[in-house]
Design a protein around this motif. Structure first.
Motif, PDB file in Angstrom:
ATOM      1  N   GLY A   1      -8.989   3.291   1.481  1.00  0.00           N
ATOM      2  CA  GLY A   1      -7.899   3.316   0.144  1.00  0.00           C
ATOM      3  C   GLY A   1      -8.366   4.737  -0.373  1.00  0.00           C
ATOM      4  O   GLY A   1      -7.284   5.325  -0.675  1.00  0.00           O
TER       5      GLY A   1
ATOM      6  N   LEU B   1       1.006  -1.113   0.223  1.00  0.00           N
ATOM      7  CA  LEU B   1      -0.014  -0.094   0.017  1.00  0.00           C
ATOM      8  C   LEU B   1       0.823   1.351   0.068  1.00  0.00           C
ATOM      9  O   LEU B   1       0.585   2.295  -0.493  1.00  0.00           O
ATOM     10  N   ASN B   2       2.012   1.204   0.640  1.00  0.00           N
ATOM     11  CA  ASN B   2       2.950   2.156   0.672  1.00  0.00           C
ATOM     12  C   ASN B   2       3.457   2.566  -0.695  1.00  0.00           C
ATOM     13  O   ASN B   2       3.747   3.824  -1.019  1.00  0.00           O
TER      14      ASN B   2
ATOM     15  N   SER C   1       0.134   4.213  -2.719  1.00  0.00           N
ATOM     16  CA  SER C   1      -0.413   5.111  -2.145  1.00  0.00           C
ATOM     17  C   SER C   1       0.035   6.445  -2.435  1.00  0.00           C
ATOM     18  O   SER C   1       1.338   6.686  -2.653  1.00  0.00           O
ATOM     19  N   ARG C   2      -0.461   7.568  -2.569  1.00  0.00           N
ATOM     20  CA  ARG C   2      -0.124   8.989  -2.709  1.00  0.00           C
ATOM     21  C   ARG C   2       0.377   9.501  -1.297  1.00  0.00           C
ATOM     22  O   ARG C   2       0.726  10.634  -1.399  1.00  0.00           O
ATOM     23  N   CYS C   3      -0.125   8.878  -0.345  1.00  0.00           N
ATOM     24  CA  CYS C   3      -0.028   9.448   1.118  1.00  0.00           C
ATOM     25  C   CYS C   3       1.163   8.936   1.757  1.00  0.00           C
ATOM     26  O   CYS C   3       0.982   7.574   1.972  1.00  0.00           O
TER      27      CYS C   3
ATOM     28  N   LYS D   1      -4.115   2.113   6.339  1.00  0.00           N
ATOM     29  CA  LYS D   1      -3.642   0.888   5.812  1.00  0.00           C
ATOM     30  C   LYS D   1      -3.733  -0.376   6.911  1.00  0.00           C
ATOM     31  O   LYS D   1      -3.805  -1.727   6.097  1.00  0.00           O
TER      32      LYS D   1
ATOM     33  N   ILE E   1      -5.704   6.330  -3.001  1.00  0.00           N
ATOM     34  CA  ILE E   1      -5.790   5.241  -4.083  1.00  0.00           C
ATOM     35  C   ILE E   1      -7.303   5.558  -4.466  1.00  0.00           C
ATOM     36  O   ILE E   1      -8.173   5.183  -3.800  1.00  0.00           O
TER      37      ILE E   1
ATOM     38  N   ILE F   1      -6.315   7.318   1.739  1.00  0.00           N
ATOM     39  CA  ILE F   1      -4.932   7.246   1.532  1.00  0.00           C
ATOM     40  C   ILE F   1      -4.380   7.507  -0.003  1.00  0.00           C
ATOM     41  O   ILE F   1      -2.979   7.337  -0.446  1.00  0.00           O
TER      42      ILE F   1
END
Length: 229
Positions: free
Chosen positions: A204, A151-152, A155-157, A164, A209, A207
Motif C-alpha cells: 500500500g 485501489l486505483n 492510490s496516488r500512483c 495492487k 497509500i 502505491i
C-alpha cells in the motif's frame, strides 16, 4: 494408494476438462518427464494426442521431489493454449498437474520403487476460472479486479499493478483467515496472518497509500464471496 495410477489419473483429468468444463481438446497441450515413456505412450497411443501437443521435459520441470529425501516421481502437466493473441509464456497456462509418486529417494543416487505408488493431482481453480471467463489472468476475475479498481481510486500512483495484485490477493486471505477465528499474533498461524497484513500494508505504501486502508477492502471481498460462503 495403489487403487489406480497413471492411465486412470490422466483419463479422469481429461474427462473433467473436456466433458465437464467443455474445453476443446485441440486447445490442450501436455508436458511429460522425458524418461517417463509409460506416461508419454498413454498420451500418444491411448489419448491419441497429436505430436505437436506433447512436450518432453527434464527433471527440473517434470519431476517432483518432496525434499532431499522422501517421496518423488515424474509428473505430467496439462496446459491450455490461449492462442496467438498472447505472447511467449502468457500464451500457455497450466491448468492441471498430475504427480506420479512411485519412488522413495534415500540419497542423491539411491531411489527405491514403491510397492504401492500413489497419485498427487490438482487443478488450478482460479486459472480455470480465468480461461472460462476469457480474461487475461486471475486478477481480472471480479474477486480481484474490483479491489484493484478501488485501489486505483485511492492510490496516488498510476500503474504499480503488481503491488495492487499483491494487496488484492492478501486481503482476501486475511478476510478468510479472520472469518475462521484466526487473529494476528506473535507465533504460529497468527504470525502468518500478521505477516500477510504487514506485506499488504507495505505494498500500500508503495502505491502511495499512507493511512490505514485495508479495512476498506473487506466489504469488497465479502460482496464477491458471500454467495458461495
Amino acid at each position: 494408494f495403489g487403487s489406480y495410477f497413471k492411465e486412470e489419473a490422466i483419463f479422469y483429468a481429461l474427462d473433467f476438462l473436456v466433458n465437464v468444463l467443455n474445453l476443446s481438446p485441440s486447445k490442450l497441450c501436455v508436458s511429460v518427464f522425458k524418461n517417463d515413456i509409460e506416461t508419454a505412450n498413454i498420451w500418444r497411443k491411448r489419448i491419441k494426442l497429436h505430436s505437436n501437443q506433447l512436450i518432453l521435459r527434464g527433471v527440473g520441470d517434470n519431476f517432483w521431489f518432496m525434499g532431499n529425501i522422501g517421496l518423488c516421481g515424474p509428473c505430467t502437466e496439462i496446459y491450455y493454449d490461449r492462442g496467438t493473441n498472447f505472447l511467449g509464456n502468457e500464451r500457455f497456462i497450466e491448468l492441471w498437474n498430475i504427480v506420479f509418486l512411485e519412488f522413495n529417494k534415500l540419497s542423491d543416487r539411491q531411489f527405491i520403487k514403491l510397492n504401492k505408488p500413489c497419485v498427487d493431482t490438482g487443478l488450478g481453480l482460479e486459472r480455470v476460472a480465468s480461461v472460462l471467463s476469457n480474461v487475461f489472468d486471475n486478477y481480472e476475475l471480479s474477486v480481484f479486479k474490483d479491489i484493484v479498481v478501488f485501489l486505483n481510486k485511492i492510490s496516488r500512483c498510476v500503474g504499480f499493478l503488481n503491488s495492487k495484485k499483491v494487496i488484492s490477493d492478501h486481503i482476501r486471505a486475511c478476510v478468510f483467515l479472520i472469518s475462521f477465528d484466526l487473529y494476528p499474533g506473535n507465533s504460529g498461524c497468527g504470525y502468518v496472518l500478521r505477516r500477510i497484513i504487514r506485506r499488504a500494508m507495505y505494498h500500500g505504501k508503495k502505491i502511495g497509500i499512507i493511512k490505514s486502508f485495508l479495512y476498506k477492502l473487506v466489504p469488497i471481498v465479502i460482496f464477491n464471496m458471500k454467495e458461495f460462503y
